[in-house]
Design a protein around this motif. Structure first.
Motif, PDB file in Angstrom:
ATOM      1  N   PHE A 167      10.073  28.460  20.617  1.00 25.78           N
ATOM      2  CA  PHE A 167       8.822  29.224  20.530  1.00 25.78           C
ATOM      3  C   PHE A 167       7.651  28.294  20.800  1.00 25.78           C
ATOM      4  CE2 PHE A 167       5.342  30.870  17.708  1.00 25.78           C
ATOM      5  CZ  PHE A 167       5.103  32.060  18.392  1.00 25.78           C
ATOM      6  N   VAL A 168       6.825  28.648  21.803  1.00 22.20           N
ATOM      7  CA  VAL A 168       5.732  27.793  22.261  1.00 22.20           C
ATOM      8  C   VAL A 168       4.421  28.567  22.174  1.00 22.20           C
ATOM      9  CG1 VAL A 168       4.888  26.332  24.135  1.00 22.20           C
ATOM     10  CG2 VAL A 168       7.346  26.704  23.871  1.00 22.20           C
ATOM     11  N   VAL A 169       3.366  27.877  21.740  1.00 20.36           N
ATOM     12  CA  VAL A 169       2.040  28.496  21.657  1.00 20.36           C
ATOM     13  C   VAL A 169       1.033  27.593  22.366  1.00 20.36           C
ATOM     14  CG1 VAL A 169       0.209  29.330  20.134  1.00 20.36           C
ATOM     15  CG2 VAL A 169       2.602  29.648  19.490  1.00 20.36           C
ATOM     16  N   LYS A 170       0.160  28.217  23.149  1.00 20.79           N
ATOM     17  CA  LYS A 170      -0.881  27.495  23.880  1.00 20.79           C
ATOM     18  C   LYS A 170      -2.244  28.073  23.524  1.00 20.79           C
ATOM     19  CE  LYS A 170      -1.417  28.340  28.317  1.00 20.79           C
ATOM     20  NZ  LYS A 170      -1.247  28.332  29.787  1.00 20.79           N
ATOM     21  N   VAL A 171      -3.194  27.175  23.281  1.00 25.28           N
ATOM     22  CA  VAL A 171      -4.590  27.556  23.121  1.00 25.28           C
ATOM     23  C   VAL A 171      -5.328  26.965  24.323  1.00 25.28           C
ATOM     24  CG1 VAL A 171      -6.634  27.440  21.654  1.00 25.28           C
ATOM     25  CG2 VAL A 171      -4.361  27.538  20.612  1.00 25.28           C
ATOM     26  N   PRO A 172      -5.684  27.776  25.319  1.00 28.49           N
ATOM     27  CA  PRO A 172      -6.249  27.236  26.554  1.00 28.49           C
ATOM     28  C   PRO A 172      -7.566  26.494  26.320  1.00 28.49           C
ATOM     29  CG  PRO A 172      -5.547  29.512  26.861  1.00 28.49           C
ATOM     30  CD  PRO A 172      -5.502  29.238  25.385  1.00 28.49           C
ATOM     31  N   ALA A 173      -7.770  25.426  27.085  1.00 30.08           N
ATOM     32  CA  ALA A 173      -9.029  24.676  27.018  1.00 30.08           C
ATOM     33  C   ALA A 173     -10.203  25.595  27.347  1.00 30.08           C
ATOM     34  CB  ALA A 173      -8.984  23.513  27.991  1.00 30.08           C
ATOM     35  N   LYS A 174     -11.296  25.385  26.655  1.00 29.89           N
ATOM     36  CA  LYS A 174     -12.482  26.197  26.922  1.00 29.89           C
ATOM     37  C   LYS A 174     -13.043  25.912  28.319  1.00 29.89           C
ATOM     38  CE  LYS A 174     -13.914  26.583  22.071  1.00 29.89           C
ATOM     39  NZ  LYS A 174     -14.947  26.235  21.069  1.00 29.89           N
ATOM     40  N   LYS A 228     -10.625  20.379  32.508  1.00 28.16           N
ATOM     41  CA  LYS A 228      -9.671  19.954  31.475  1.00 28.16           C
ATOM     42  C   LYS A 228      -8.842  18.770  31.970  1.00 28.16           C
ATOM     43  CE  LYS A 228      -5.878  23.128  32.656  1.00 28.16           C
ATOM     44  NZ  LYS A 228      -5.055  24.244  32.199  1.00 28.16           N
ATOM     45  N   ARG A 229      -8.385  17.960  31.000  1.00 27.12           N
ATOM     46  CA  ARG A 229      -7.552  16.798  31.316  1.00 27.12           C
ATOM     47  C   ARG A 229      -6.091  17.171  31.472  1.00 27.12           C
ATOM     48  NH1 ARG A 229      -6.163  12.823  29.442  1.00 27.12           N
ATOM     49  NH2 ARG A 229      -6.497  11.432  31.204  1.00 27.12           N
ATOM     50  N   GLY A 230      -5.676  18.295  30.962  1.00 28.07           N
ATOM     51  CA  GLY A 230      -4.277  18.681  31.008  1.00 28.07           C
ATOM     52  C   GLY A 230      -3.852  19.284  29.689  1.00 28.07           C
ATOM     53  N   SER A 231      -2.585  19.105  29.344  1.00 26.61           N
ATOM     54  CA  SER A 231      -2.030  19.683  28.120  1.00 26.61           C
ATOM     55  C   SER A 231      -1.811  18.598  27.077  1.00 26.61           C
ATOM     56  CB  SER A 231      -0.699  20.382  28.411  1.00 26.61           C
ATOM     57  OG  SER A 231      -0.887  21.465  29.301  1.00 26.61           O
ATOM     58  N   LEU A 232      -2.125  18.930  25.837  1.00 24.14           N
ATOM     59  CA  LEU A 232      -1.890  18.052  24.693  1.00 24.14           C
ATOM     60  C   LEU A 232      -0.898  18.746  23.773  1.00 24.14           C
ATOM     61  CD1 LEU A 232      -2.487  15.641  22.839  1.00 24.14           C
ATOM     62  CD2 LEU A 232      -4.497  16.856  22.009  1.00 24.14           C
ATOM     63  N   VAL A 233       0.291  18.174  23.647  1.00 25.54           N
ATOM     64  CA  VAL A 233       1.336  18.745  22.795  1.00 25.54           C
ATOM     65  C   VAL A 233       1.221  18.137  21.406  1.00 25.54           C
ATOM     66  CG1 VAL A 233       3.819  18.974  22.441  1.00 25.54           C
ATOM     67  CG2 VAL A 233       2.873  19.184  24.744  1.00 25.54           C
ATOM     68  N   PHE A 234       1.235  18.993  20.387  1.00 22.04           N
ATOM     69  CA  PHE A 234       1.034  18.573  18.993  1.00 22.04           C
ATOM     70  C   PHE A 234       2.284  18.870  18.175  1.00 22.04           C
ATOM     71  CE2 PHE A 234      -0.264  19.998  14.671  1.00 22.04           C
ATOM     72  CZ  PHE A 234      -0.771  18.793  14.193  1.00 22.04           C
TER      73      PHE A 234
END
Length: 472
Positions: free
Chosen positions: A62-69, A74-80
């Motif tokens: 299960f994956v969730v993304k909050v798109p950059a404003k 944007k620099r890309g994706s940051l996985v937390f």
């Protein structure tokens, strides 16, 4: 490592890109609003159950993304990853808490998190508690040790019966491959990563396996996988003892402590011994001394960013002194997150060799930490894994990392859960790493130091590495 945070938050609560050798393309991924009108986007990523058999059975992540404003810049994706084992980061983000953790980075990154296999909405294990109530956790003789081992084995066998091959494919190397599948599904050639506590180990594994895929990486609250189970437990015991003493000093100095003016150390000792003889009452069942002891790893570490401080432990002890054990509901005895044990037994096994070994380790812990003793996560894992029916697939060993961009390794000076010694040890194993230690009490630098948060944010936004003593 995760239980404190989950208690505070109430948690529990992709298709392009280059796919490197040894991974499989994501299957059937479709983003949708997690909730009507919500900015959070949810998806289910199908990945191989066993990465050595990429064409075999699949499992869900299960994956969730909050798109950059600012999508244009944007620099890309940051996985937390929030830690664990068992931290369901996707469910945390789905609940709208991405900004609570990473708000300053929201303009410049797509913030992404996921529920690791075996957790949350991916494929949750439900085989029973990590440590079963009524089963000895600090065995005083061979019979009690045998009971602890039998309980561990029963939980593991129940998991095998319910979840089959998933149980054999939960280790951190496997989850690191899942992260790389997320990267490919996001269409990113590289990704940035933010891992706290157990998430530091997950990030280290990812960097070791996929160094060319790392952009910017922060790992905070460090696990050093080279320590081995005995040193892992003893280092934690020393740090927990030091932090318990700091808690006592705080109560003596600050009227905000509910126990201000009392001998808090003596009160703890007296109340635990009393609970050993006559368990305290609570809505969830009897609270004996071991339940109290095994709540310390959840109650003692501060998380200043979320308002979790020592007032909770003081209040729990004040109630317990009057016979009310309800403040110790965060104990690892009875904790239902089976994935915590299942992953620990694959990567962080206790390696107990019998009762004599267990007794010797508990004595060593008592020698370095007279009050806390073995009431630490290192022993929780050892007890939970003492009879586990699956051999560890990624046992204790060094995790050298080569050929990677500078990785920022952070720690607080007084972290009872993941001592600063582990950060120093891991820094020696990662080429081009940068060690950053913040003067603070509590678990992780980021959650307990505004100064650390400022420098970590600057690192992700500008690539600026903080001076080693910037927050000392």
């Amino acid at each position: 490592m995760w239980k404190k945070l989950s208690g505070v938050l109430g948690a529990g609560v992709l298709l392009a890109g280059v796919v490197p050798a040894g991974t499989a393309a994501a299957v059937g991924l479709q983003w949708k609003e997690c909730k009507p009108g919500a900015v959070e986007q949810c998806a289910t990523l199908k990945v191989p159950l066993n990465w050595s058999k990429p064409s075999g059975p699949m499992t869900n992540v299960f994956v969730v993304k909050v798109p950059a404003k600012d999508q244009a810049h944007k620099r890309g994706s940051l996985v937390f990853n929030p830690g664990g084992p068992g931290g369901a980061g996707g469910s945390i983000f789905e609940a709208g808490l991405a900004d609570a953790f990473l708000g300053p980075l929201r303009d410049n990154y797509d913030l992404v998190s996921f529920d690791p296999r075996g957790t949350g909405q991916s494929s949750q294990l439900n085989c029973g508690p990590v440590l079963r109530p009524g089963v000895p956790v600090f065995p005083k003789n061979q019979a009690q040790y045998d009971a602890m081992v039998a309980s561990s084995r029963a939980t593991g066998e129940q998991c095998l019966k319910q979840h089959g091959d998933l149980m054999r494919n939960l280790d951190t190397r496997t989850v690191a491959r899942d992260i790389d599948a997320i990267r490919a599904a996001l269409g990113e050639r590289k990704l940035s990563f933010f891992g706290m506590s157990y998430g530091s180990f997950l990030g280290t594994m990812y960097a070791q396996m996929f160094p060319h895929r790392v952009d910017r990486m922060l790992i905070d609250g460090i696990i050093d996988h080279s320590q081995g189970s005995r040193r892992f437990m003893l280092e934690e015991a020393k740090s927990m003892e030091s932090e318990f003493n700091a808690f006592i000093d705080w109560c003596a100095a600050d009227a905000a402590c509910e126990l201000h003016g009392q001998d808090v150390g003596a009160l703890w000792d007296k109340t635990v011994v009393k609970a050993d003889k006559t368990p305290l009452t609570s809505p969830t069942g009897p609270v004996n001394g071991d339940v109290m002891r095994m709540a310390l790893p959840a109650l003692l570490p501060k998380l200043e960013m979320f308002g979790a401080d020592w007032t909770g432990l003081a209040g729990a002890l004040a109630k317990a002194a009057k016979g009310d054990g309800s403040g110790f509901g965060s104990s690892y005895i009875g904790y239902q997150e089976t994935a915590y044990a299942a992953v620990s037994c694959m990567d962080l096994p206790g390696e107990l060799k019998g009762y004599a070994d267990a007794r010797a380790r508990m004595a060593l812990a008592k020698a370095v930490a007279p009050r806390v003793g073995a009431a630490v996560e290192g022993w929780i894992m050892a007890a939970a894994c003492s009879g586990w029916p699956i051999p560890p697939s990624n046992p204790w060993q060094r995790t050298p990392v080569r050929g990677v961009q500078p990785i920022l390794i952070a720690s607080s000076t007084n972290d009872p859960s993941t001592p600063v010694s582990a950060a120093r040890g891991l820094a020696r194993q990662i080429d081009n790493s940068h060690l950053f230690i913040a003067e603070a009490h509590g678990h992780t630098a980021y959650l307990n130091s505004e100064c650390a948060r400022t420098h970590i944010t600057a690192y992700f936004l500008k690539g600026t590495l903080p001076a080693k003593n910037a927050c000392r």
